[in-house]
Design an enzyme around this catalytic site. Sequence first.
Site, PDB file in Angstrom:
ATOM      1  N   GLU A 167       0.853  -1.175   0.000  1.00  0.00           N
ATOM      2  CA  GLU A 167       0.000   0.000   0.000  1.00  0.00           C
ATOM      3  C   GLU A 167       0.895   1.233   0.000  1.00  0.00           C
ATOM      4  OE1 GLU A 167      -2.509  -0.279   3.354  1.00  0.00           O
ATOM      5  OE2 GLU A 167      -3.499  -2.120   2.714  1.00  0.00           O
ATOM      6  N   ASP A 173     -18.750 -10.269  -8.795  1.00  0.00           N
ATOM      7  CA  ASP A 173     -18.623  -9.429  -7.605  1.00  0.00           C
ATOM      8  C   ASP A 173     -18.008  -8.079  -7.958  1.00  0.00           C
ATOM      9  OD1 ASP A 173     -18.953  -9.142  -4.721  1.00  0.00           O
ATOM     10  OD2 ASP A 173     -16.772  -9.192  -4.600  1.00  0.00           O
TER      11      ASP A 173
END
Length: 328
Positions: free
Chosen positions: A251, A276
């Site tokens: 991240e 999804d």
Amino acid sequence: MIGPSNDLSSKLALDTNALGGLKQSAKAGSPEALKTASTQFEAMFINMMMKSMRDATPQGEGMLDSQQTKTFTTMLDQQMSQNLAKRGVGLADVLIRQLSTQTANAQALAINGDVLAQPAQPIAIAGDQPAKRIAMPPGRDAGEMVKSPGALLTPAAPSMPSTPSVPGISASGRPQSPHVRAFQEKLGAHADEASRATGIPAKFMLGQAALESGWGKREIRNADGGTSHNLFGIKAGPGWTGKVATAVTTEYVNGKPQTRVEKFRAYDSYADSFKDYAKLITNNPRYEKVLANSQDAAGFAQGLQKAGYATDPLYAAKLTKIIQRNLA
């Protein structure tokens, strides 16, 4: 997690108990284990340099010179290397960035599909970067919106007609690599179905799946080693009731990469992954502008990045390049 007691840089170089703790943490996938292992490698590198320098230095035969003193000198060099590595010469940082990229670059995080109830506070997305919240419509609570988010949105725009593609030739006119062609053939039908549900061209979603999974070579794995079928790096948030896979990911916080262990959604098939993803894009108001700007690859990629899909500052550029250069 490695606590202070397992900080190898503050222990003796020959402390086997500390090394055992590092091995256990590495098996658990701890980011701290990666950092500590890189520091140990740096210490080993420094020790090799010191050994080379001593070997190159002329040695006298004094009264105090013996095999025992050489042994203790070697131990001193090892400990000194450990202490120098604690301060760092830069090698450990390079290793951490390289290893983090190799294990998790394809797992840039998508935000949760859950909508929260307090618009005045920022939601922590991948990398704990603050992002915009969705204002809660009057008379609705978070639970209701999670159960039926589609009721708050207009129907998805109809699929746009796509330019006919030539098998084996990318949109840029270049021949497709075998692994690219195999990836597109394997997942093309699922992407077409998601395209009908979202209005986003199938090759745009295939490009994103390729970026997130490294063309299927770096998929998120379940605990048993099997694939989670999660092609889009979607996290398992509080509202997710399905299966979960844990993986190391990178991240970016303030533009700097950080290695973390996160939970991701797991599916029974690639078809479920695309379904999804389509649900996330169409039902979450955050992505309304993505749908509105999906006429071209650059607009689609930039829309995803602005919506907070991933924290990598180069995410849009990488995705645009993949779509334009590789996919038909």
